[in-house]
Every structure is written in structure tokens, then in C-alpha cells.
Write a protein that holds these residues in place. Sequence first.
Motif, PDB file in Angstrom:
ATOM      1  N   LEU A  55       0.702  -1.244  -0.156  1.00 30.73           N
ATOM      2  CA  LEU A  55       0.310  -0.140  -0.267  1.00 30.73           C
ATOM      3  C   LEU A  55       0.694   1.200   0.182  1.00 30.73           C
ATOM      4  O   LEU A  55       1.676   1.441   0.937  1.00 30.73           O
ATOM      5  CB  LEU A  55      -0.722  -0.056   1.285  1.00 30.73           C
ATOM      6  N   ILE A  56       0.357   2.097  -0.641  1.00 29.29           N
ATOM      7  CA  ILE A  56       1.306   3.374  -0.774  1.00 29.29           C
ATOM      8  C   ILE A  56       0.936   4.750  -0.569  1.00 29.29           C
ATOM      9  O   ILE A  56      -0.264   4.715  -1.176  1.00 29.29           O
ATOM     10  CB  ILE A  56       1.738   4.149  -2.159  1.00 29.29           C
ATOM     11  N   VAL A  57       0.642   5.082   0.138  1.00 31.50           N
ATOM     12  CA  VAL A  57       0.086   6.299   0.987  1.00 31.50           C
ATOM     13  C   VAL A  57       0.478   7.374   0.328  1.00 31.50           C
ATOM     14  O   VAL A  57       1.801   8.007  -0.027  1.00 31.50           O
ATOM     15  CB  VAL A  57      -0.301   6.580   1.985  1.00 31.50           C
ATOM     16  N   VAL A  92      -1.842  -0.905  -4.301  1.00 34.24           N
ATOM     17  CA  VAL A  92      -3.102   0.065  -4.053  1.00 34.24           C
ATOM     18  C   VAL A  92      -2.006   1.338  -3.693  1.00 34.24           C
ATOM     19  O   VAL A  92      -1.120   1.432  -2.527  1.00 34.24           O
ATOM     20  CB  VAL A  92      -3.927  -0.489  -2.979  1.00 34.24           C
ATOM     21  N   ILE A  93      -2.215   2.337  -4.210  1.00 33.56           N
ATOM     22  CA  ILE A  93      -2.058   3.826  -3.969  1.00 33.56           C
ATOM     23  C   ILE A  93      -3.409   4.498  -3.843  1.00 33.56           C
ATOM     24  O   ILE A  93      -3.847   4.749  -4.414  1.00 33.56           O
ATOM     25  CB  ILE A  93      -0.750   4.493  -5.851  1.00 33.56           C
ATOM     26  N   VAL A  94      -2.819   5.463  -3.007  1.00 34.51           N
ATOM     27  CA  VAL A  94      -4.218   6.014  -2.364  1.00 34.51           C
ATOM     28  C   VAL A  94      -4.055   7.224  -2.481  1.00 34.51           C
ATOM     29  O   VAL A  94      -2.632   7.608  -2.080  1.00 34.51           O
ATOM     30  CB  VAL A  94      -4.561   6.224  -1.083  1.00 34.51           C
ATOM     31  N   ALA A 100      -8.830   9.345  -0.820  1.00 34.61           N
ATOM     32  CA  ALA A 100      -8.742   8.650   0.067  1.00 34.61           C
ATOM     33  C   ALA A 100      -7.458   9.162   1.363  1.00 34.61           C
ATOM     34  O   ALA A 100      -6.786   8.929   0.898  1.00 34.61           O
ATOM     35  CB  ALA A 100      -8.280   6.712  -0.457  1.00 34.61           C
ATOM     36  N   THR A 101      -7.805   9.620   2.400  1.00 34.39           N
ATOM     37  CA  THR A 101      -7.379   9.670   2.781  1.00 34.39           C
ATOM     38  C   THR A 101      -6.857   8.857   4.109  1.00 34.39           C
ATOM     39  O   THR A 101      -8.066   8.302   4.721  1.00 34.39           O
ATOM     40  CB  THR A 101      -7.542  10.808   4.050  1.00 34.39           C
ATOM     41  N   VAL A 102      -5.766   8.495   4.736  1.00 34.26           N
ATOM     42  CA  VAL A 102      -5.047   7.282   5.433  1.00 34.26           C
ATOM     43  C   VAL A 102      -5.249   8.055   7.009  1.00 34.26           C
ATOM     44  O   VAL A 102      -4.652   9.637   7.236  1.00 34.26           O
ATOM     45  CB  VAL A 102      -4.249   6.850   5.490  1.00 34.26           C
ATOM     46  N   THR A 103      -6.315   7.658   7.787  1.00 35.17           N
ATOM     47  CA  THR A 103      -6.528   8.109   9.161  1.00 35.17           C
ATOM     48  C   THR A 103      -5.825   6.754  10.558  1.00 35.17           C
ATOM     49  O   THR A 103      -5.784   7.315  11.533  1.00 35.17           O
ATOM     50  CB  THR A 103      -7.905   8.330   9.914  1.00 35.17           C
ATOM     51  N   GLY A 104      -5.175   6.307   9.879  1.00 40.53           N
ATOM     52  CA  GLY A 104      -4.259   5.606  11.029  1.00 40.53           C
ATOM     53  C   GLY A 104      -3.836   4.036  10.176  1.00 40.53           C
ATOM     54  O   GLY A 104      -4.256   3.729   9.272  1.00 40.53           O
ATOM     55  N   ILE A 105      -3.032   3.584  11.030  1.00 36.19           N
ATOM     56  CA  ILE A 105      -2.018   2.353  10.654  1.00 36.19           C
ATOM     57  C   ILE A 105      -1.798   1.293  11.833  1.00 36.19           C
ATOM     58  O   ILE A 105      -1.371   2.454  12.872  1.00 36.19           O
ATOM     59  CB  ILE A 105      -0.845   2.919  10.333  1.00 36.19           C
ATOM     60  N   ALA A 138       5.266   5.428   2.812  1.00 32.96           N
ATOM     61  CA  ALA A 138       4.623   6.254   3.810  1.00 32.96           C
ATOM     62  C   ALA A 138       5.546   7.558   2.549  1.00 32.96           C
ATOM     63  O   ALA A 138       6.532   7.230   2.568  1.00 32.96           O
ATOM     64  CB  ALA A 138       4.970   6.529   4.380  1.00 32.96           C
ATOM     65  N   ALA A 139       4.214   8.020   1.926  1.00 31.73           N
ATOM     66  CA  ALA A 139       4.879   8.889   0.121  1.00 31.73           C
ATOM     67  C   ALA A 139       4.261   9.392   0.935  1.00 31.73           C
ATOM     68  O   ALA A 139       4.430  10.838  -0.157  1.00 31.73           O
ATOM     69  CB  ALA A 139       5.760   7.815  -0.934  1.00 31.73           C
ATOM     70  N   ASP A 140       3.675  10.082   1.795  1.00 30.56           N
ATOM     71  CA  ASP A 140       2.815  10.599   1.895  1.00 30.56           C
ATOM     72  C   ASP A 140       3.521  12.375   2.401  1.00 30.56           C
ATOM     73  O   ASP A 140       2.741  13.114   3.139  1.00 30.56           O
ATOM     74  CB  ASP A 140       1.437  10.501   2.928  1.00 30.56           C
TER      75      ASP A 140
END
Length: 381
Positions: free
Chosen positions: A9-11, A32-34, A127-132, A156-158
Motif C-alpha cells: 500500500l503506497i500512501v 494500491v496507491i491512495v 482516500a485519506t489514511v487516518t490510522g495505521i 509512506a510517501a505522504d
Amino acid sequence: MKNPIADVLIVGAGPVGLTAAVVLEQLGHEVVIVDRQAEGANTSRAAVVHPRTLEILEPYGVVPALVARGVHTPTFTIRDRDRLLMAVPFSALPTAYPYTLMISQAETEKFLLDRLTELGGKVTRPATVTGIAQDPDTVTATLSEGEPIRARYLLAADGMHSLAREQSGIRFTGGSYAESFTLADVRLTGGVPTDEVILYFSPAGLVVVAPLPDGRYRIVATVDEAPHNPDIAFVQRLLDERGPRTRPAVVEEVVWGSRFRVHHRIADVFRHGRVLLAGDAGHVHSPAGGQGMNLGIEDAVTAATTLSRVLAGEPETLLDDYADARRRAAEAVVSLAGRLTDLATASARVRPMRNTVMALAGKVPAVRNRLAWRLSGLDRR
Ligand SMILES: Cc1cc2nc3c(=O)[nH]c(=O)nc-3n(C[C@H](O)[C@H](O)[C@H](O)COP(=O)(O)OP(=O)(O)OC[C@H]3O[C@@H](n4cnc5c(N)ncnc54)[C@H](O)[C@@H]3O)c2cc1C
């Protein structure tokens, strides 16, 4: 997604996330990239692509488009108004790309996205990542939109304010510079060459002038308080006070402008279990030398190829090697950018002395070549 657990998963779908997605897709992984933004950014931002970046991107099918679109600048010079202090030659570098490629970040991202689409990939947005959360075999990201996503690894490319870094408990240590930077893409006439990146180290302060596609130029300058939207008069005054004197540059139009403050920070570690950091999530520094996005793209290719090997059964210790090597590369670049920034922002009192020393150093071929190797990224081969 065919498999409920993705390989990676790429953020973040900035230049770093997109690069990693292209590499992993091409290597046949379930990616998956979000991104939290509904659309990709269309602003210019990083405008420099260095030779090493083109070399490492070469196997992944984006370089021909970048090279065809960008402006090739074989020389980088430091000048004090009309006087040449140092010419750094990229043209003699042993590479298929002996130049700095000037192209807006929005276009670099567009070519990466085109290639990702060609390979069958797509960005899920908004698509916002809010927790890991991590367990021994997987990592799960919760989103503010839609179902959680599970993957074997998370990249983590955020960006600078990385949530993935924060949630992994990784500190981002460093500081900030006092100066603010003004940034403008303009149309110019007058005495500015089209095949050179020029740093004017004038007594009044720094201004960078570099060509971009479509007859535009990127102007960057350090000022005490940069305006939100630099206008023609503001940029003209900078060039009049700091740029070429004999054949002055005339600003015809400001196409895009911005301002930013510069921080220098590096993540304490680049890996926490199944989470790897890449790009601005791991390092930020001054734009002097145009290194930021280039280093991030190198992180992305290295992270993606390393993850591919681990997914194919090689030992997970390769991920520690990635983390150690990329942190060392970041330290070297942050230190180089810091030294260039200190030189560029020297106080008015020491500027004449700085320029004298620079002119003397500029006569030594070994100094010029060493700088070309470091700026081009070829010293990291
Ligand atoms: C005004 C400006 C000028 C610049 N000029 C230069 C320059 O001249 N030279 C240079 O080298 N660099 C410059 N930079 C820096 C350069 O833009 C960055 O180094 C580069 O964008 C880093 O890429 P990245 O992919 O790591 O991060 P980013 O480009 O920041 O991308 C991160 C992505 O992650 C997404 N995201 C963040 N959090 C989440 C979340 N929780 N969930 C989902 N998605 C998320 C964001 O929407 C974003 O799309 C400039 C930056 C700015 C802002």
C-alpha cells in the motif's frame, strides 16, 4: 484489487508515491496507491530533474517523455551580476543525460501517472489514511473514505507532514531557516540564456534564473518576507537589483507564483516494521541545488525494488539495508543543500568576500567537477 491483501500500500501520489507505484506495477506486484486529494496537484514546485534520477528511472518507461518535454541545460553557473564566478559543467559527465532537465513537477507527475495507467494501475482518490496498525504479517490502514486496506507492506510517501511517519512513532528532527523563498514561473525577454541554470550571488542577495519549457523561466529568490503571489513588479525589482546588468532581463508575465519557508529535517529511522519511509516523509531541506524530489525518486525506486525482492522471498533484513542507505543519502544531501543555502544567504557584510573566494575556487577544475558530480547525483551511483 484481485487479492484482498495487497503486496504494497503506497500512501501519497506525489512524485515519490507515483514512482514507486510504476516500479512495483512493472515488476508485477499487487499495488494500491491512495491520495487524499481529489485530483493531482497542477502546480510547478520542484523543477529540476538531475542525471542520476533519469538513469535510475530508465528501466521504467518514463524517461523518453520527460527528456522530450524538459529543457536540457548543460551548464550551471554562479554569477555576481554580469561577472562569472563559477561554471559547473554537466556536459562532461559520463552519463547518457549530461544536463539538468528543467520541467515542472506537475508535468513530471503527469508522465509518471500516464505510465502507471499504461501498466494497468490507478490512484485511488480521494482516500485519506487516518490510522495505521501492524500485525506480524500485514499492515492495515484505516481511511476516512471507504473500507480499511490491508497489505504486506506500506510505503509512506505522504510528504513532509507524514501521518504514516507520525503513527509509526518516528521522530523528524532538524530545524528551519529564517529566510523565506519566493518562487515564480515567468516569461522573460532580455539577457538571460536559455541553456543555463544561473545562480546570481549578487551583493543585494540571491536570485536563481532557470529555463522551463514553453519559453518560461523559474525565478527563486531569498527575501525577508515573500509575498503570497509575487507580481511582475516584484519579480522585476528582484532581477533589476540582483540579475544581469548589461542586458537586463524584462519580466513580461508571471504565470505562477508561490512562497515557502525552508526546513531541514530527517526522520530518525526510515523503517518501522512493515512501514518504509520515502521522499519528503523522510527528509526535507532547502531547494538549493534542486535535490529534494530527485532524492525522493531515488528512495522510491530503491524501496520498490527492495520490497519486490523481499516479496519474492529474500530476507527482510534487506529492508533495514534500504533504511540505512537512504538515511545516509539523505544526510549527505541535507548537508550539501545546507552548505549551498548558507553560501547563498550569506549576510550582506560577507558577500563581497564570499564572491572573491567563489571566483578563485571556480578557476580550479577539480572543484567544478566535484560539484557537478554531487549536484547531478552521480556520486550516489
Ligand atoms: C511551493 C513549493 C516549491 C518547491 N520547490 C522545489 C524546488 O524548487 N526544488 C525541489 O527539489 N523541491 C521543491 N519543492 C519540494 C518538492 O515539491 C517535494 O520534494 C516533492 O513534492 C516531494 O514529493 P513527495 O511525493 O515525497 O511528497 P508530496 O509531493 O508532498 O506528496 C505527498 C502526497 O501525499 C498525500 N497525502 C498526505 N497525507 C496523506 C494521507 N494521510 N492520506 C492520503 N494521502 C496523503 C498528499 O495529498 C500528496 O499528494 C517544493 C515544494 C513546494 C510546496
